[in-house]
Design a protein around this motif. Sequence first.
Motif, PDB file in Angstrom:
ATOM      1  N   CYS A 400       0.767  -1.243   0.000  1.00  9.68           N
ATOM      2  CA  CYS A 400       0.000   0.000   0.000  1.00  9.68           C
ATOM      3  C   CYS A 400       0.800   1.296   0.000  1.00  9.68           C
ATOM      4  O   CYS A 400       0.230   2.340  -0.277  1.00  9.68           O
ATOM      5  N   ASN A 401       2.101   1.308   0.276  1.00  2.26           N
ATOM      6  CA  ASN A 401       2.725   2.619   0.426  1.00  2.26           C
ATOM      7  C   ASN A 401       4.077   2.723  -0.268  1.00  2.26           C
ATOM      8  O   ASN A 401       4.508   1.824  -0.991  1.00  2.26           O
ATOM      9  N   THR A 402       4.761   3.843  -0.052  1.00  5.91           N
ATOM     10  CA  THR A 402       6.003   4.153  -0.756  1.00  5.91           C
ATOM     11  C   THR A 402       7.088   3.124  -0.490  1.00  5.91           C
ATOM     12  O   THR A 402       7.822   2.713  -1.400  1.00  5.91           O
ATOM     13  N   CYS A 403       7.231   2.672   0.753  1.00  9.35           N
ATOM     14  CA  CYS A 403       8.257   1.675   1.069  1.00  9.35           C
ATOM     15  C   CYS A 403       7.983   0.361   0.355  1.00  9.35           C
ATOM     16  O   CYS A 403       8.914  -0.343  -0.045  1.00  9.35           O
ATOM     17  N   ASP A 404       6.713   0.014   0.181  1.00  8.75           N
ATOM     18  CA  ASP A 404       6.384  -1.194  -0.555  1.00  8.75           C
ATOM     19  C   ASP A 404       6.747  -1.046  -2.027  1.00  8.75           C
ATOM     20  O   ASP A 404       7.163  -2.014  -2.677  1.00  8.75           O
ATOM     21  N   PHE A 405       6.612   0.158  -2.564  1.00  9.54           N
ATOM     22  CA  PHE A 405       7.002   0.406  -3.956  1.00  9.54           C
ATOM     23  C   PHE A 405       8.514   0.238  -4.124  1.00  9.54           C
ATOM     24  O   PHE A 405       8.983  -0.308  -5.130  1.00  9.54           O
ATOM     25  N   GLU A 406       9.281   0.672  -3.133  1.00  7.54           N
ATOM     26  CA  GLU A 406      10.726   0.472  -3.167  1.00  7.54           C
ATOM     27  C   GLU A 406      11.066  -1.013  -3.179  1.00  7.54           C
ATOM     28  O   GLU A 406      11.954  -1.464  -3.913  1.00  7.54           O
ATOM     29  N   LEU A 407      10.351  -1.794  -2.381  1.00 12.12           N
ATOM     30  CA  LEU A 407      10.549  -3.245  -2.369  1.00 12.12           C
ATOM     31  C   LEU A 407      10.221  -3.839  -3.731  1.00 12.12           C
ATOM     32  O   LEU A 407      10.955  -4.691  -4.246  1.00 12.12           O
ATOM     33  N   PHE A 408       9.104  -3.397  -4.318  1.00 11.79           N
ATOM     34  CA  PHE A 408       8.690  -3.887  -5.637  1.00 11.79           C
ATOM     35  C   PHE A 408       9.789  -3.628  -6.669  1.00 11.79           C
ATOM     36  O   PHE A 408      10.145  -4.516  -7.464  1.00 11.79           O
ATOM     37  N   LYS A 409      10.349  -2.444  -6.690  1.00 12.21           N
ATOM     38  CA  LYS A 409      11.393  -2.105  -7.666  1.00 12.21           C
ATOM     39  C   LYS A 409      12.625  -2.989  -7.487  1.00 12.21           C
ATOM     40  O   LYS A 409      13.213  -3.453  -8.470  1.00 12.21           O
ATOM     41  N   HIS A 410      13.013  -3.245  -6.256  1.00 18.80           N
ATOM     42  CA  HIS A 410      14.180  -4.084  -6.010  1.00 18.80           C
ATOM     43  C   HIS A 410      13.933  -5.522  -6.470  1.00 18.80           C
ATOM     44  O   HIS A 410      14.838  -6.171  -7.016  1.00 18.80           O
ATOM     45  N   ILE A 411      12.729  -6.013  -6.261  1.00 17.47           N
ATOM     46  CA  ILE A 411      12.410  -7.375  -6.706  1.00 17.47           C
ATOM     47  C   ILE A 411      12.544  -7.479  -8.218  1.00 17.47           C
ATOM     48  O   ILE A 411      13.143  -8.428  -8.752  1.00 17.47           O
ATOM     49  N   ILE A 412      12.008  -6.509  -8.922  1.00 15.24           N
ATOM     50  CA  ILE A 412      12.098  -6.506 -10.387  1.00 15.24           C
ATOM     51  C   ILE A 412      13.556  -6.472 -10.842  1.00 15.24           C
ATOM     52  O   ILE A 412      13.938  -7.112 -11.833  1.00 15.24           O
ATOM     53  N   GLU A 413      14.390  -5.758 -10.099  1.00 21.58           N
ATOM     54  CA  GLU A 413      15.796  -5.598 -10.500  1.00 21.58           C
ATOM     55  C   GLU A 413      16.644  -6.835 -10.228  1.00 21.58           C
ATOM     56  O   GLU A 413      17.524  -7.170 -11.022  1.00 21.58           O
ATOM     57  N   ILE A 414      16.395  -7.529  -9.116  1.00 21.40           N
ATOM     58  CA  ILE A 414      17.327  -8.579  -8.699  1.00 21.40           C
ATOM     59  C   ILE A 414      16.904  -9.991  -9.099  1.00 21.40           C
ATOM     60  O   ILE A 414      17.736 -10.897  -9.117  1.00 21.40           O
ATOM     61  N   VAL A 415      15.622 -10.198  -9.412  1.00 20.07           N
ATOM     62  CA  VAL A 415      15.158 -11.548  -9.727  1.00 20.07           C
ATOM     63  C   VAL A 415      15.343 -11.802 -11.220  1.00 20.07           C
ATOM     64  O   VAL A 415      14.743 -11.128 -12.051  1.00 20.07           O
TER      65      VAL A 415
END
Length: 462
Positions: A400-415
């Motif tokens: 739901c929030n900005t920190c979750d969006f940061e997590l989402f971006k990192h997942i896309i980058e590292i997986v």
Amino acid sequence: MAIWSQMEGTDQRKKARLTSPEGEDRISELPDEIVVSILSRLTLREAVRTSVLSKPWRYVWTSIPVLNFDANDISRHCYRVPLGNEYNKWVSGVLAQRRGPKASNVDEFRVCYDLDKEPSSHIDRWIEFALSNRVHTVELILSTHPFPNRCYRLRHRVLGLSALGSSLKNSSSNMFVGFKSLKTLSLKAVNVDDEAIQYILSNCPLLERLSLHVNFRLRNLKVVGRSLLLRHLEVVKCCRVKTIEICDTNLVSFTYAGKKPKTMLLKNAPKLVEVSINPYGSMWHARAMFLQLSCCFSQLENLQLTVCHSDLQSLRNYMLPELKNLKQFVLIVERWFNDCLLGFLVMIKNWPNLQRFVLQLSYNGSHRHDRFREAPRANMREAARYFHPCLKMVEIVGYCNTCDFELFKHIIEIVVILKKIIIDTCNPNPDSDSMDGYRELQSDEEQQLRTLVSPGVELVIL
């Protein structure tokens, strides 16, 4: 009794539904095993009511192999009589009829209601009935509350035992025979002491699943020996447990929820592939408890952790051992609204064969403002920069929030080979005052999320 009196009024309506326009009873012409199978799909209360249809139907319901006494089945019919009294009469009445001439064996016996302040002697008789009928499954749920005010005490004599010094001897052959058939035993809000549990484990040769939820008398739990067939063990909210010893067993799954015992010894459990840990604390507590399960690290395939999170924790707390065979990781997190979650990506760094990662988020407060938070977050971002070779599916529940969006971006980058990512935007706190803003935020972010995902990755937003 109120419940039994209601049956008579439904006689004619039932008969009309079970007969053809010519008045032929078609249901009764079916083979007995099919009729019993049909009745088994009804609630127990509905199945018992078929006894008033006609004389041939009087004892048909007594052949169903499952007795599920769920208080919800009668709660809406009890307006003037306290539910406890009505429930006790219902169970006792059904069990009396199951001793009839056509009663068959019972495979499953389940009791679910809030014991509260009623005397518990009737529960003693129910358990004796279950064991004497050689049931395969016994489930006693005597409170629906997370922390009940009262628990039923399962005494030795109810199990057919008599105490002699520190040893237990069997005093009832009927009870002993009943133990020989037991495969599943689930007890919630039932106090059972160490000796009784040890006796059950030693004398139930077919027991495969043991679940102990909310037990204030258990102190030392020992599950030891290759002779035990026990496959699944759950110990939840047994707050006075001091030691847990699991050695030389055939366990496949182990669940523990509660404060860390003084001693938790687990060794030589080669079949243990599924573990769930909830220490009622932070990542530090989860890590400390998990490290005591080192004997199963090499074969572990499914892991679930439940933690209360703060991103001010040391990076070291996220450093769990290498789990080469881990395939699925479920992480349940109670966090502050603006916590950084990148530490959990650091956690899975040493799990090279992980294929599915599920993150379930709930919230215990609003934004926290702390000028010292940026330093540990920078360390998390740096530690989370790597490439994961096998992760294929990620699910974030409560996004739901900005920190979750940061997590989402990192997942896309590292997986590297990500196939599917599920973003579940359900509100984890339905009573929150920020409900409208929460939903609007997700609608605005959806397009931004989709632009980050590669063409070969399926993005599902719920």
